[in-house]
Design an enzyme around this catalytic site. Sequence first.
Site, PDB file in Angstrom:
ATOM      1  N   GLY A   1       3.745  -3.814  -7.575  1.00 27.13           N
ATOM      2  CA  GLY A   1       3.186  -4.360  -6.130  1.00 27.13           C
ATOM      3  C   GLY A   1       2.401  -5.411  -6.159  1.00 27.13           C
ATOM      4  CB  SER A   2      -0.315  -6.057  -4.166  1.00 27.98           C
ATOM      5  OG  SER A   2      -2.208  -4.812  -4.735  1.00 27.98           O
ATOM      6  CD  GLN A   3      -3.739  -5.040  -9.352  1.00 27.62           C
ATOM      7  OE1 GLN A   3      -3.821  -5.432 -11.080  1.00 27.62           O
ATOM      8  NE2 GLN A   3      -4.695  -4.000  -9.282  1.00 27.62           N
TER       9      GLN A   3
ATOM     10  NE  ARG B   1      10.273   4.986  -9.153  1.00 28.44           N
ATOM     11  CZ  ARG B   1       9.847   3.917  -7.674  1.00 28.44           C
ATOM     12  NH1 ARG B   1       8.982   3.156  -7.985  1.00 28.44           N
ATOM     13  NH2 ARG B   1       9.913   4.981  -6.268  1.00 28.44           N
TER      14      ARG B   1
ATOM     15  CB  SER C   1      11.656   0.288  -8.275  1.00 27.59           C
ATOM     16  OG  SER C   1      10.616  -0.333  -7.525  1.00 27.59           O
TER      17      SER C   1
ATOM     18  CG  ASP D   1      -5.528   4.135 -11.112  1.00 26.75           C
ATOM     19  OD1 ASP D   1      -5.394   3.709 -12.098  1.00 26.75           O
ATOM     20  OD2 ASP D   1      -6.610   3.832 -10.387  1.00 26.75           O
ATOM     21  CD  GLU D   2      -0.842   7.034  -7.339  1.00 27.21           C
ATOM     22  OE1 GLU D   2      -0.454   6.143  -6.892  1.00 27.21           O
ATOM     23  OE2 GLU D   2      -2.348   6.562  -7.926  1.00 27.21           O
TER      24      GLU D   2
ATOM     25  CG  HIS E   1      -6.412  -1.147 -12.751  1.00 26.79           C
ATOM     26  ND1 HIS E   1      -5.751   0.253 -12.574  1.00 26.79           N
ATOM     27  CD2 HIS E   1      -5.356  -1.971 -11.796  1.00 26.79           C
ATOM     28  CE1 HIS E   1      -4.688   0.115 -11.818  1.00 26.79           C
ATOM     29  NE2 HIS E   1      -4.118  -0.497 -10.724  1.00 26.79           N
TER      30      HIS E   1
END
Length: 125
Positions: A25-27, A47, A50, A82-83, A107
Site C-alpha cells: 500500500g502507501s507505506q 497474498r 492481491s 492493522d486489522e 506502526h
Amino acid sequence: MKVFYDRDADLSALRPKRIAIIGFGSQGHAHALNLRDSGMDVRVGLRKGSPTWEKAAKQGLRVLDTAAAAAEADIIMMLVPDEMASDIYKAEIAPHLSKGKYLAFGHGFNIHFKFIEPPADGTFS
C-alpha cells in the site's frame, strides 16, 4: 534541528541482507521502492490474488506470496493494514522467524494491544 541527507546514511549494514516488505500500500510501496533504489535486495510479500501484486511487479520488484518472502528474508518489515496484521503474522510470518532475523513494524497498534506477540526470548533477532 539537524537535517540528514542521503550522503549521511551508511547502508553497508543493509547491503548483504535480504529484505521483505510485507504489503504494497502507501507505506509498503514507498519502503520497497526506496530500498530498491538504494541498491538493497528487496522482495515484496503479498497474498495471492492481491490487486497490488501486478503493481509491484510492474515496478520491477520481485513479488512472492507472504510466507515465501518471510522465509527467505533476513529483515521482515510489516506494512499491512492493522486489522489484517495479526492474522498475517500468525499464519505467514511467525513460522518463518529464526535466529538472526529482524522483524519490524510500521506502526505499533498490534504490538501495543498484544494482537501480535513476537517470541519473548528474542531468538529470532
